[in-house]
Design an enzyme around this catalytic site. Sequence first.
Site, short mmCIF file in Angstrom:
data_model
loop_
_atom_site.label_atom_id
_atom_site.label_comp_id
_atom_site.label_asym_id
_atom_site.label_seq_id
_atom_site.Cartn_x
_atom_site.Cartn_y
_atom_site.Cartn_z
N GLY A 8 0.83 -1.21 0.00
CA GLY A 8 0.00 0.00 0.00
C GLY A 8 0.86 1.25 0.00
O GLY A 8 0.59 2.22 0.72
N SER A 10 1.27 3.31 -2.52
CA SER A 10 0.90 4.29 -3.54
C SER A 10 0.34 5.58 -2.97
O SER A 10 0.39 6.62 -3.63
CB SER A 10 -0.12 3.67 -4.51
N ARG A 11 -0.20 5.49 -1.76
CA ARG A 11 -0.90 6.68 -1.22
C ARG A 11 -0.70 6.77 0.28
O ARG A 11 -0.19 5.84 0.92
CB ARG A 11 -2.40 6.58 -1.51
N SER A 140 -3.99 -0.13 14.30
CA SER A 140 -4.87 1.04 14.42
C SER A 140 -5.33 1.14 15.86
O SER A 140 -5.39 0.13 16.57
CB SER A 140 -6.08 0.88 13.51
N TYR A 153 -13.04 -4.02 11.00
CA TYR A 153 -11.72 -3.37 11.01
C TYR A 153 -11.04 -3.57 12.37
O TYR A 153 -9.84 -3.84 12.44
CB TYR A 153 -11.95 -1.88 10.72
N SER A 154 -11.82 -3.46 13.45
CA SER A 154 -11.25 -3.64 14.79
C SER A 154 -10.74 -5.08 14.96
O SER A 154 -9.67 -5.30 15.54
CB SER A 154 -12.30 -3.34 15.87
N LYS A 157 -7.50 -5.43 12.90
CA LYS A 157 -6.34 -4.73 13.49
C LYS A 157 -5.96 -5.33 14.85
O LYS A 157 -4.79 -5.35 15.22
CB LYS A 157 -6.64 -3.24 13.61
P1 NAP Z 1 -5.21 4.94 2.05
O1 NAP Z 1 -4.78 6.35 1.87
O2 NAP Z 1 -6.62 4.54 1.80
O3 NAP Z 1 -4.23 4.00 1.18
C1 NAP Z 1 -4.40 2.62 1.20
C2 NAP Z 1 -3.24 1.97 0.50
O4 NAP Z 1 -3.39 0.54 0.61
C3 NAP Z 1 -3.19 2.28 -0.98
O5 NAP Z 1 -1.85 2.33 -1.36
C4 NAP Z 1 -3.89 1.08 -1.61
O6 NAP Z 1 -3.48 0.83 -2.97
C5 NAP Z 1 -3.37 -0.03 -0.71
N1 NAP Z 1 -4.21 -1.22 -0.72
C6 NAP Z 1 -5.49 -1.35 -0.32
N2 NAP Z 1 -5.92 -2.62 -0.49
C7 NAP Z 1 -4.86 -3.30 -1.02
C8 NAP Z 1 -4.66 -4.63 -1.45
N3 NAP Z 1 -5.64 -5.55 -1.36
N4 NAP Z 1 -3.45 -4.98 -1.96
C9 NAP Z 1 -2.46 -4.08 -2.05
N5 NAP Z 1 -2.58 -2.79 -1.67
C10 NAP Z 1 -3.78 -2.40 -1.17
O7 NAP Z 1 -4.92 4.42 3.55
P2 NAP Z 1 -4.02 5.05 4.72
O8 NAP Z 1 -4.88 5.94 5.52
O9 NAP Z 1 -2.72 5.51 4.19
O10 NAP Z 1 -3.82 3.73 5.58
C11 NAP Z 1 -2.65 2.94 5.52
C12 NAP Z 1 -2.71 1.92 6.66
O11 NAP Z 1 -2.82 2.61 7.90
C13 NAP Z 1 -3.91 0.98 6.59
O12 NAP Z 1 -3.55 -0.30 7.04
C14 NAP Z 1 -4.89 1.60 7.56
O13 NAP Z 1 -5.79 0.66 8.07
C15 NAP Z 1 -3.94 2.13 8.61
N6 NAP Z 1 -4.51 3.20 9.43
C16 NAP Z 1 -4.89 4.39 8.87
C17 NAP Z 1 -5.42 5.39 9.68
C18 NAP Z 1 -5.85 6.72 9.16
O14 NAP Z 1 -6.44 7.50 9.94
N7 NAP Z 1 -5.60 7.07 7.92
C19 NAP Z 1 -5.56 5.16 11.06
C20 NAP Z 1 -5.15 3.93 11.59
C21 NAP Z 1 -4.62 2.97 10.77
P3 NAP Z 1 -4.24 1.54 -4.23
O15 NAP Z 1 -3.74 2.96 -4.25
O16 NAP Z 1 -3.80 0.75 -5.41
O17 NAP Z 1 -5.70 1.46 -3.93
#
Ligand code: NAP
Length: 242
Positions: A8, A10-11, A140, A153-154, A157
Amino acid sequence: MKYALVTGGSRGIGRAVCLKLAQMGYHILINYASNQTEAEKTLAAVREAGQDGELLPFNVMNRQQTRKAIEDWQEAHPDEYIEVLVNNAGICRDNLMVFMLEEDWDAVLQTTLGGFFNVTQPLLQPMLVHKFGRIINMASVSGEKGTPGQTNYSAAKGGIISATKALAQEVARKHVTVNAVAPGFIQTDMVANLDEASLKKMIPAGRLGKPEEVADLVGFLASPSADYITGEVISINGGLYT
Ligand code: NAP
């Protein structure tokens, strides 16, 4: 050359982690599911930081596809191994349990827990052979306290936190550390649809976190300074849950 794989990448948090590890001298393998345009932006940023990297697309839910991508990379680099793995790919599909669709339960668990198994297992053996590795799992706050409306999700994680603790004890003697990072609300696409003003009221620090702040923590856990930290869950949430 030292290699790091960020799922993940990419973003969001994953992109910031790619940049941080690039700044630390790693060649970055940027995994993503489908968003090639954003993944290429991450690669461009890695190159701007003076390092190089490559795109490694695969869906972490898909065991065959994941294993094939990793095997192909390993075959093309017979004398190298991936010494840092950041299991960051994750999705949320929120709903109250009574309304939750079966496919939303499955997709969230399969991405986080299935993805952890599918990616980590093939990379573990080379880490053990080389007697060095770093595995960092993105958990998380929801996995620590449980969040209503996010039972799936809970659970995912929370599961990754327990898997982190178990695996850490299996591999510590081989100098492979396994830790989890548990962010609160971080400014990425994942929280883009939430009401920021009401979130800020809930968070003692009065703001959302930045992806770069999470990336700095991941960078520390990947660094030699964190050699004696393993099996830990480190929260980064502005005081939301202590
Ligand atoms: P995001 O901006 O939605 O980015 C998600 C990333 O995961 C993207 O690069 C996406 O690829 C990739 N992805 C999703 N499903 C996938 C799959 N099946 N195979 C390969 N890649 C996959 O998310 P984020 O907020 O950066 O979150 C990153 C991590 O932190 C996650 O595990 C999330 O649960 C955790 N997290 C986030 C927060 C928050 O507040 N943002 C809080 C707690 C935990 P594509 O671009 O190709 O879709």
